[in-house]
Design a protein around this motif. Structure first.
Motif, PDB file in Angstrom:
ATOM      1  N   GLU A  91     -10.639   1.263  -5.464  1.00  0.00           N
ATOM      2  CA  GLU A  91      -9.965   0.432  -6.045  1.00  0.00           C
ATOM      3  C   GLU A  91     -10.506   0.800  -7.524  1.00  0.00           C
ATOM      4  O   GLU A  91     -11.560   1.470  -8.080  1.00  0.00           O
ATOM      5  N   GLY A  92      -9.269   0.849  -8.243  1.00  0.00           N
ATOM      6  CA  GLY A  92      -9.561   1.212 -10.083  1.00  0.00           C
ATOM      7  C   GLY A  92      -9.237   2.734  -9.906  1.00  0.00           C
ATOM      8  O   GLY A  92      -8.811   3.436 -11.209  1.00  0.00           O
ATOM      9  N   HIS A  93      -8.603   3.393  -9.433  1.00  0.00           N
ATOM     10  CA  HIS A  93      -8.423   4.950  -8.506  1.00  0.00           C
ATOM     11  C   HIS A  93      -7.060   5.706  -9.143  1.00  0.00           C
ATOM     12  O   HIS A  93      -6.343   4.404  -8.150  1.00  0.00           O
ATOM     13  N   ILE A  94      -6.437   5.960  -9.867  1.00  0.00           N
ATOM     14  CA  ILE A  94      -5.046   6.761  -9.608  1.00  0.00           C
ATOM     15  C   ILE A  94      -4.545   7.855  -8.927  1.00  0.00           C
ATOM     16  O   ILE A  94      -5.654   8.877  -9.010  1.00  0.00           O
ATOM     17  N   ASP A  95      -3.784   7.339  -7.481  1.00  0.00           N
ATOM     18  CA  ASP A  95      -2.902   8.996  -6.871  1.00  0.00           C
ATOM     19  C   ASP A  95      -1.909   9.078  -7.764  1.00  0.00           C
ATOM     20  O   ASP A  95      -1.189   9.141  -7.922  1.00  0.00           O
ATOM     21  N   LEU A  96      -1.796  11.188  -7.582  1.00  0.00           N
ATOM     22  CA  LEU A  96      -0.547  12.343  -8.461  1.00  0.00           C
ATOM     23  C   LEU A  96      -0.652  12.926  -6.916  1.00  0.00           C
ATOM     24  O   LEU A  96      -0.468  13.886  -6.718  1.00  0.00           O
ATOM     25  N   ASN A  97       0.315  11.463  -6.402  1.00  0.00           N
ATOM     26  CA  ASN A  97       0.390  12.399  -5.289  1.00  0.00           C
ATOM     27  C   ASN A  97       1.341  13.197  -5.063  1.00  0.00           C
ATOM     28  O   ASN A  97       0.973  14.605  -4.342  1.00  0.00           O
ATOM     29  N   ILE A  98       3.019  13.630  -5.710  1.00  0.00           N
ATOM     30  CA  ILE A  98       3.344  14.615  -6.636  1.00  0.00           C
ATOM     31  C   ILE A  98       2.743  15.646  -6.920  1.00  0.00           C
ATOM     32  O   ILE A  98       2.848  16.723  -6.193  1.00  0.00           O
ATOM     33  N   VAL A 131      -8.909  28.522  -3.278  1.00  0.00           N
ATOM     34  CA  VAL A 131      -8.889  27.107  -3.997  1.00  0.00           C
ATOM     35  C   VAL A 131      -8.792  27.384  -5.369  1.00  0.00           C
ATOM     36  O   VAL A 131      -9.173  27.529  -6.009  1.00  0.00           O
ATOM     37  N   HIS A 132      -7.117  27.607  -5.961  1.00  0.00           N
ATOM     38  CA  HIS A 132      -7.213  28.071  -7.392  1.00  0.00           C
ATOM     39  C   HIS A 132      -6.185  26.409  -7.021  1.00  0.00           C
ATOM     40  O   HIS A 132      -4.948  26.052  -6.998  1.00  0.00           O
ATOM     41  N   VAL A 133      -6.205  26.039  -9.121  1.00  0.00           N
ATOM     42  CA  VAL A 133      -6.149  25.275  -9.793  1.00  0.00           C
ATOM     43  C   VAL A 133      -5.091  26.651 -11.202  1.00  0.00           C
ATOM     44  O   VAL A 133      -5.580  26.690 -12.131  1.00  0.00           O
ATOM     45  N   PRO A 134      -3.920  26.156 -10.964  1.00  0.00           N
ATOM     46  CA  PRO A 134      -3.231  26.878 -12.275  1.00  0.00           C
ATOM     47  C   PRO A 134      -3.790  26.566 -13.469  1.00  0.00           C
ATOM     48  O   PRO A 134      -3.617  27.368 -14.117  1.00  0.00           O
ATOM     49  N   TRP A 135      -3.376  25.225 -13.371  1.00  0.00           N
ATOM     50  CA  TRP A 135      -4.088  24.628 -15.135  1.00  0.00           C
ATOM     51  C   TRP A 135      -4.199  22.821 -14.559  1.00  0.00           C
ATOM     52  O   TRP A 135      -2.848  22.317 -14.745  1.00  0.00           O
ATOM     53  N   VAL A 136      -5.045  22.925 -15.160  1.00  0.00           N
ATOM     54  CA  VAL A 136      -5.710  21.418 -14.743  1.00  0.00           C
ATOM     55  C   VAL A 136      -4.579  20.356 -15.925  1.00  0.00           C
ATOM     56  O   VAL A 136      -4.793  19.584 -15.219  1.00  0.00           O
ATOM     57  N   GLY A 137      -5.183  21.060 -16.982  1.00  0.00           N
ATOM     58  CA  GLY A 137      -4.023  19.863 -18.005  1.00  0.00           C
ATOM     59  C   GLY A 137      -2.401  19.447 -18.086  1.00  0.00           C
ATOM     60  O   GLY A 137      -2.060  18.709 -18.257  1.00  0.00           O
ATOM     61  N   ASN A 138      -2.073  20.137 -16.493  1.00  0.00           N
ATOM     62  CA  ASN A 138      -1.218  19.488 -16.760  1.00  0.00           C
ATOM     63  C   ASN A 138      -0.779  18.092 -15.391  1.00  0.00           C
ATOM     64  O   ASN A 138       0.168  17.807 -15.849  1.00  0.00           O
ATOM     65  N   TRP A 139      -2.608  18.243 -14.919  1.00  0.00           N
ATOM     66  CA  TRP A 139      -2.188  16.732 -14.334  1.00  0.00           C
ATOM     67  C   TRP A 139      -2.642  15.976 -14.787  1.00  0.00           C
ATOM     68  O   TRP A 139      -2.452  14.641 -15.160  1.00  0.00           O
ATOM     69  N   MET A 140      -3.348  16.745 -16.661  1.00  0.00           N
ATOM     70  CA  MET A 140      -4.025  14.979 -16.997  1.00  0.00           C
ATOM     71  C   MET A 140      -3.183  14.731 -18.114  1.00  0.00           C
ATOM     72  O   MET A 140      -2.917  13.712 -18.522  1.00  0.00           O
ATOM     73  N   ARG A 141      -2.084  15.722 -18.512  1.00  0.00           N
ATOM     74  CA  ARG A 141      -1.297  15.215 -19.339  1.00  0.00           C
ATOM     75  C   ARG A 141       0.514  15.153 -19.278  1.00  0.00           C
ATOM     76  O   ARG A 141       1.566  14.596 -19.778  1.00  0.00           O
ATOM     77  N   ARG A 142       0.637  16.228 -18.297  1.00  0.00           N
ATOM     78  CA  ARG A 142       1.707  16.146 -17.471  1.00  0.00           C
ATOM     79  C   ARG A 142       2.245  15.783 -16.612  1.00  0.00           C
ATOM     80  O   ARG A 142       2.807  16.280 -15.593  1.00  0.00           O
ATOM     81  N   SER A 143       1.934  14.438 -15.101  1.00  0.00           N
ATOM     82  CA  SER A 143       1.472  14.438 -14.116  1.00  0.00           C
ATOM     83  C   SER A 143       3.122  14.259 -13.692  1.00  0.00           C
ATOM     84  O   SER A 143       3.736  13.001 -14.685  1.00  0.00           O
ATOM     85  N   LYS A 144       3.143  14.308 -12.415  1.00  0.00           N
ATOM     86  CA  LYS A 144       4.592  13.458 -12.126  1.00  0.00           C
ATOM     87  C   LYS A 144       4.662  12.571 -11.209  1.00  0.00           C
ATOM     88  O   LYS A 144       5.546  11.886 -11.918  1.00  0.00           O
TER      89      LYS A 144
END
Length: 387
Positions: A165-172, A143-156
């Motif tokens: 409720e109140g949560h956000i999906d980063l589906n791509i 279970v490998h996440v290459p770089w968490v910062g990409n999700w938090m600062r450069r999400s697609k």
């Protein structure tokens, strides 16, 4: 007499020339041997130990395609590997320390957690890549996440969660990660014992029934991207259960883990309000996997200054980068510091660059670059890069 003396001198000089040529050849041979001593022929990370320290080993192309096809290597290093037409990683003491621990861990006990830390550019991500290769050869479910910062600062993309409720999906981004997981574990996912434990209802018409394979769950997240984030959290729960039941042995590797606890992100809700990491759906799954409340697992994460957006940082230590909440989440853990190069490691990387014809050697070069780079691996790579 003169003729005899001349003959003697000719014979003497010819005899003297023989050891000179041999000496010259021996000198060249010793030079080549010194130049190539930075490499080890042992490409199996399971056999790496302190005897291989400071030497480079080559990751086979087929392993590279499985592990790093969708990320996992620093971009600058990936470009360099492409230029050199090989992926070489230095065997360093911090990762040898982790390997030694992995060989003596009791996997029936709660998960052991390792935190790689160090100053910017010391090689934490490459050490994690070395650990991933070890896990792959040891047949861990990765279970490998290459770089968490990409999700938090450069999400697609981002969208409101349909479940919480109140949560956000980063589906791509979640779908891209599912593809990464599927690629790294293609062989292990054929195991018929890796099944889900419950019916999963997506909509009134879409259901993944109990005892479906993990692969079917992943495929649903890939084919129906609107459910990808939820799929990640369910997958995390199922992996924990399967590991505890002894159906697999799991290796969790997350680069830039401290980004999960840094409050400032670049993810916004429909009201244009910044969303904290704990309100992003996929965060739940990976925080769940980094707890110690499961067995048959090992967790290796890195904390890094560049994983968060803060400009003025006063420390590179885990307590500072993780914050109170993140530190308490991981505690207890084994800290492993990744330091700047020592002299042996510096000479090894310099010899590698010389062998690849990447730099033109000159007298005093090694010492000069050691001083200019501050023995920092990333600084040295920048000093030696092409114009």
């Amino acid at each position: 007499m003169l003729k005899s003396t001349a003959d003697f001198l000719i014979r003497f000089n010819s005899l003297r020339a023989i050891p000179c040529r041999l000496l010259s050849a021996a000198t060249v041979s010793m030079s080549d041997q010194k130049l190539h001593s930075f490499r080890t022929q042992e490409t199996d990370p399971l056999k790496h130990n302190s005897n291989h320290s400071s030497q480079f080993y080559t990751i086979p192309e087929q392993d590279k395609k499985v592990l790093f096809l969708h990320g996992g290597l620093p971009l600058s290093y990936e470009v360099q590997a492409k230029t050199f037409n090989e992926l070489c990683v230095m065997v360093r003491e911090p990762i040898i320390e982790i390997f030694d621990n992995l060989k003596h861990i009791n996997y029936n006990k709660p998960a052991v957690r390792f935190v790689l830390y160090g100053k910017k550019g010391t090689g934490k991500s490459l050490s994690l890549a070395h650990a991933l290769h070890y896990a792959y050869r040891e047949k861990f479910l990765i279970v490998h996440v290459p770089w968490v910062g990409n999700w938090m600062r450069r999400s697609k993309d981002s969208s409101n969660s349909e479940i919480t409720e109140g949560h956000i999906d980063l589906n791509i981004d979640a779908a891209a990660w599912l593809l990464h997981f599927k690629t790294q574990n293609a062989v292990l996912l054929q195991n018929p014992n890796l099944k889900i434990s419950q019916d999963i209802v997506w909509t009134k018409r879409e259901t993944t029934p109990k005892d479906s394979s993990l692969k079917e769950l992943i495929e649903h997240g890939l084919n129906r991207i609107r459910f990808a984030s939820r799929c990640v959290t369910i997958l995390a729960q199922e992996i924990k259960r399967l590991s505890c039941e002894g159906h697999c042995k799991t290796f969790v590797a997350i680069d830039g883990f401290n980004a999960f606890f840094y409050p400032n992100t670049r993810v916004y809700n429909e009201k244009k309000e910044m969303v904290s990491p704990d309100k992003i759906t996929i965060t739940e799954g990976f925080l769940n996997l980094t707890k110690f409340d499961w067995t048959n697992s090992v967790i290796v994460v890195t904390v890094d200054e560049i994983a968060i957006a803060e400009v003025d940082q006063t420390s590179h230590y885990p307590r500072y980068l993780l914050g109170k909440k993140g530190f308490e989440h991981l505690d207890p853990f084994i800290p492993i510091e990744v330091k700047n190069f020592n002299e042996k490691e510096h000479h090894s990387i310099m010899n590698y660059y010389k062998e690849r014809k990447w730099i033109q050697p000159y007298p005093g070069q090694d010492e000069e670059l050691y001083f200019l780079s501050g023995a920092n691996p990333y600084n040295l790579m920048n000093l030696c890069k092409s114009l």
